[in-house]
Design a protein around this motif. Structure first.
Motif, PDB file in Angstrom:
ATOM      1  N   THR A 141     107.368 -37.914   7.410  1.00  0.00           N
ATOM      2  CA  THR A 141     107.160 -39.453   7.378  1.00  0.00           C
ATOM      3  C   THR A 141     108.683 -40.002   7.312  1.00  0.00           C
ATOM      4  OG1 THR A 141     105.031 -39.600   6.529  1.00  0.00           O
ATOM      5  CG2 THR A 141     106.256 -41.851   6.981  1.00  0.00           C
ATOM      6  N   ILE A 142     109.086 -41.003   8.107  1.00  0.00           N
ATOM      7  CA  ILE A 142     110.211 -41.571   8.072  1.00  0.00           C
ATOM      8  C   ILE A 142     110.134 -42.880   6.957  1.00  0.00           C
ATOM      9  CG2 ILE A 142     111.911 -43.017   9.016  1.00  0.00           C
ATOM     10  CD1 ILE A 142     110.925 -41.881  11.793  1.00  0.00           C
ATOM     11  N   ILE A 143     110.938 -42.533   6.018  1.00  0.00           N
ATOM     12  CA  ILE A 143     110.880 -43.385   4.663  1.00  0.00           C
ATOM     13  C   ILE A 143     112.489 -44.021   4.410  1.00  0.00           C
ATOM     14  CG2 ILE A 143     110.094 -43.683   2.259  1.00  0.00           C
ATOM     15  CD1 ILE A 143     108.709 -40.938   2.681  1.00  0.00           C
ATOM     16  N   ASN A 144     112.365 -45.425   4.465  1.00  0.00           N
ATOM     17  CA  ASN A 144     113.472 -46.019   4.065  1.00  0.00           C
ATOM     18  C   ASN A 144     113.045 -47.409   3.744  1.00  0.00           C
ATOM     19  OD1 ASN A 144     113.044 -47.782   6.397  1.00  0.00           O
ATOM     20  ND2 ASN A 144     113.953 -46.129   7.771  1.00  0.00           N
ATOM     21  N   LYS A 145     114.098 -48.216   3.220  1.00  0.00           N
ATOM     22  CA  LYS A 145     113.843 -49.392   2.716  1.00  0.00           C
ATOM     23  C   LYS A 145     113.013 -50.513   3.701  1.00  0.00           C
ATOM     24  CE  LYS A 145     118.298 -51.448   4.096  1.00  0.00           C
ATOM     25  NZ  LYS A 145     119.338 -52.147   3.451  1.00  0.00           N
ATOM     26  N   TYR A 146     113.178 -50.104   4.944  1.00  0.00           N
ATOM     27  CA  TYR A 146     112.368 -51.030   5.937  1.00  0.00           C
ATOM     28  C   TYR A 146     111.011 -50.377   6.114  1.00  0.00           C
ATOM     29  CZ  TYR A 146     117.126 -52.599   7.065  1.00  0.00           C
ATOM     30  OH  TYR A 146     118.350 -53.282   6.902  1.00  0.00           O
ATOM     31  N   ASN A 147     110.564 -49.176   5.946  1.00  0.00           N
ATOM     32  CA  ASN A 147     109.559 -48.462   6.083  1.00  0.00           C
ATOM     33  C   ASN A 147     109.087 -47.573   4.690  1.00  0.00           C
ATOM     34  OD1 ASN A 147     108.903 -48.960   8.971  1.00  0.00           O
ATOM     35  ND2 ASN A 147     111.106 -48.028   9.181  1.00  0.00           N
ATOM     36  N   PRO A 148     108.666 -48.359   3.775  1.00  0.00           N
ATOM     37  CA  PRO A 148     108.407 -47.497   2.432  1.00  0.00           C
ATOM     38  C   PRO A 148     106.844 -46.908   2.696  1.00  0.00           C
ATOM     39  CG  PRO A 148     107.802 -49.970   2.193  1.00  0.00           C
ATOM     40  CD  PRO A 148     108.630 -49.759   3.461  1.00  0.00           C
ATOM     41  N   LEU A 149     106.889 -45.884   2.072  1.00  0.00           N
ATOM     42  CA  LEU A 149     105.525 -44.925   2.215  1.00  0.00           C
ATOM     43  C   LEU A 149     104.532 -45.470   1.187  1.00  0.00           C
ATOM     44  CD1 LEU A 149     103.695 -42.814   3.400  1.00  0.00           C
ATOM     45  CD2 LEU A 149     105.073 -41.025   2.243  1.00  0.00           C
ATOM     46  N   LEU A 150     103.522 -45.956   1.312  1.00  0.00           N
ATOM     47  CA  LEU A 150     102.160 -45.990   0.467  1.00  0.00           C
ATOM     48  C   LEU A 150     101.093 -45.285   1.008  1.00  0.00           C
ATOM     49  CD1 LEU A 150     100.810 -47.984  -1.756  1.00  0.00           C
ATOM     50  CD2 LEU A 150     100.079 -49.324   0.085  1.00  0.00           C
ATOM     51  N   LEU A 151     100.780 -44.232  -0.107  1.00  0.00           N
ATOM     52  CA  LEU A 151      99.836 -43.282  -0.038  1.00  0.00           C
ATOM     53  C   LEU A 151      98.652 -43.963  -0.623  1.00  0.00           C
ATOM     54  CD1 LEU A 151     101.860 -40.031  -0.830  1.00  0.00           C
ATOM     55  CD2 LEU A 151     100.952 -40.404   1.264  1.00  0.00           C
ATOM     56  N   GLU A 152      97.409 -44.035  -0.181  1.00  0.00           N
ATOM     57  CA  GLU A 152      96.051 -44.424  -0.645  1.00  0.00           C
ATOM     58  C   GLU A 152      95.221 -43.159  -0.795  1.00  0.00           C
ATOM     59  OE1 GLU A 152      94.800 -48.443   0.311  1.00  0.00           O
ATOM     60  OE2 GLU A 152      96.482 -48.316   2.034  1.00  0.00           O
ATOM     61  N   LEU A 153      94.569 -43.259  -1.932  1.00  0.00           N
ATOM     62  CA  LEU A 153      93.553 -42.238  -2.271  1.00  0.00           C
ATOM     63  C   LEU A 153      92.345 -42.974  -2.662  1.00  0.00           C
ATOM     64  CD1 LEU A 153      93.439 -38.922  -2.603  1.00  0.00           C
ATOM     65  CD2 LEU A 153      93.782 -39.184  -4.918  1.00  0.00           C
ATOM     66  N   ASN A 154      91.225 -42.503  -2.026  1.00  0.00           N
ATOM     67  CA  ASN A 154      89.976 -43.253  -2.192  1.00  0.00           C
ATOM     68  C   ASN A 154      88.738 -42.195  -1.924  1.00  0.00           C
ATOM     69  OD1 ASN A 154      89.267 -43.884   0.780  1.00  0.00           O
ATOM     70  ND2 ASN A 154      91.058 -44.756   0.514  1.00  0.00           N
ATOM     71  N   ILE A 155      87.588 -42.627  -1.957  1.00  0.00           N
ATOM     72  CA  ILE A 155      86.455 -41.722  -1.919  1.00  0.00           C
ATOM     73  C   ILE A 155      85.571 -42.100  -0.932  1.00  0.00           C
ATOM     74  CG2 ILE A 155      84.475 -40.737  -2.945  1.00  0.00           C
ATOM     75  CD1 ILE A 155      85.989 -39.841  -5.319  1.00  0.00           C
ATOM     76  N   GLU A 156      84.990 -41.653  -0.043  1.00  0.00           N
ATOM     77  CA  GLU A 156      83.997 -42.148   0.950  1.00  0.00           C
ATOM     78  C   GLU A 156      82.528 -41.355   0.381  1.00  0.00           C
ATOM     79  OE1 GLU A 156      84.871 -41.144   5.117  1.00  0.00           O
ATOM     80  OE2 GLU A 156      86.451 -42.729   4.821  1.00  0.00           O
ATOM     81  N   GLU A 157      81.944 -42.051  -0.506  1.00  0.00           N
ATOM     82  CA  GLU A 157      80.744 -41.659  -1.004  1.00  0.00           C
ATOM     83  C   GLU A 157      79.589 -41.145  -0.001  1.00  0.00           C
ATOM     84  OE1 GLU A 157      80.203 -40.744  -3.980  1.00  0.00           O
ATOM     85  OE2 GLU A 157      81.348 -41.839  -5.751  1.00  0.00           O
ATOM     86  N   GLN A 158      79.635 -41.858   0.773  1.00  0.00           N
ATOM     87  CA  GLN A 158      78.335 -41.817   1.901  1.00  0.00           C
ATOM     88  C   GLN A 158      78.749 -40.583   2.701  1.00  0.00           C
ATOM     89  OE1 GLN A 158      77.807 -45.246   4.426  1.00  0.00           O
ATOM     90  NE2 GLN A 158      76.136 -44.100   5.497  1.00  0.00           N
ATOM     91  N   ASP A 159      79.789 -40.207   3.415  1.00  0.00           N
ATOM     92  CA  ASP A 159      80.270 -39.149   3.931  1.00  0.00           C
ATOM     93  C   ASP A 159      80.569 -37.867   3.217  1.00  0.00           C
ATOM     94  OD1 ASP A 159      80.153 -40.532   6.360  1.00  0.00           O
ATOM     95  OD2 ASP A 159      82.119 -41.359   6.100  1.00  0.00           O
TER      96      ASP A 159
END
Length: 347
Positions: free
Chosen positions: A271-289
């Motif tokens: 991923t291209i990461i810089n001050k204009y494009n920070p990287l936010l990683l999100e971790l969650n759970i899909e209980e139904q699937d």
């Protein structure tokens, strides 16, 4: 099998003439008529012997194909050898008797004697046994070589897999980047360098302590991910962050060790990461699937490392042992989603 000698075109074309000549010489010797050897290439009988050799060889080859079809389940059994040899012998008696009788009746215009018929059938009967002997020796040699090649292939794949696993466990690229950062920190800020060393040691302590463990907890994996993010943030000016939307009850959820650290580092590297494009990683759970989902906004580099595919393939292969659900990667609506099956431990 086209690789067998009897199916080779040159063998089928060139062998019968030589064998027919040998048969003709043998018949002359049996009949004590060696003086005719000087006429061997002009005598009509030699061509008849060559023709009989062609006919016999092709008949025996057809017999082998039919035997292979009807006795496919006994391809390596003694019963197949016996049946094929006996059927080949009977066919040679029928074919040679019919062909040589027709030759004497329609070409030479007189009937063949019983003695002559016995001589021809004896020679070509032994020839059928020799032909089958040649086939089985070539067949079993081919099978032996094929088994050796398969074993070599398995050993090569195993070695390749072990080397790949070792590379993933050691993670040389992370170590190299961390050491470069550490050299800079030592000259800049000793206390910060010490803290950096602590996080680096925790990453590799986790890798080494879980290399022989089948499953780790989700909490341990997230802790390892945070340590990797801490290390790599020095390269990306603290523009990487992880957001988790998990309840406390999910802390002990079983995960294959190294899954999240490997995938997270793979996403960061691609991923291209810089001050204009920070990287936010999100971790969650899909209980139904029944999936643990790692997501981030798409901003991929033009050239993506080959290691990214290797890591994803390794994770996919690892989870295939524990779950029927596949590890899935989906790119949609400008987001990248990596879905990891939730494992259930049955006691």
């Amino acid at each position: 099998m086209k690789t067998l000698l009897i199916n080779n075109t040159l063998f089928r074309i060139l062998t019968p003439p030589f064998y027919g000549i040998l048969v003709y010489l043998l018949i002359l010797l049996i009949n004590n008529n060696v003086s005719q050897v000087s006429e061997i290439f002009t005598g009509q009988e030699v061509y008849a012997c060559i023709g009989l050799s062609y006919l016999l060889f092709e008949t025996l080859r057809l017999n082998i194909k039919l035997t292979d079809s009807f006795l496919a389940s006994q391809s390596d059994g003694i019963s197949k050898i016996i049946i094929q040899s006996i059927s080949g012998l009977l066919l040679s008696l029928i074919v040679i008797s019919t062909a040589i009788s027709a030759y004497f009746n329609y070409v030479l215009s007189f009937s063949i004697t019983d003695t002559q018929l016995i001589i021809f059938n004896s020679i070509y009967g032994v020839s059928s046994l020799l032909y089958n002997l040649l086939y089985f020796s070539n067949y079993y040699l081919y099978k032996q070589n094929l088994n050796r090649l398969e074993n070599e292939k398995i050993l090569t794949e195993t070695l390749k897999s072990e080397l790949g696993q070792f590379k993933n466990e050691v993670n040389p690229r992370l170590l190299y980047d961390s050491l470069e950062t550490l050299i800079t920190l030592i000259h800049k800020n000793a206390e910060e360098a010490e803290d950096y060393i602590d996080h680096l040691s925790m990453v590799y302590r986790y890798i080494l302590s879980h290399r022989k463990v089948e499953l780790a907890s989700l909490q341990q994996e997230i802790k390892a991910v945070n340590n990797i993010i801490y290390l790599l943030n020095y390269l990306y000016d603290n523009k990487i962050s992880l957001k988790t939307s998990l309840s406390p009850e999910h802390a002990e959820m079983p995960v294959v060790p190294g899954t999240l650290p490997g995938l997270v580092e793979s996403v960061i590297r691609s991923t291209i990461i810089n001050k204009y494009n920070p990287l936010l990683l999100e971790l969650n759970i899909e209980e139904q699937d029944g999936y643990l989902v790692l997501q981030n906004k798409l901003n991929e580099k033009l050239i993506v490392d080959a290691d990214k595919k290797d890591i994803f393939d390794n994770v996919q292969q690892s989870y295939s042992y524990y779950s029927e659900k596949p590890v899935v990667q989906v790119k949609a609506y400008n987001f990248n989603y990596i879905k990891i099956p939730i494992l259930e431990v049955v006691s």
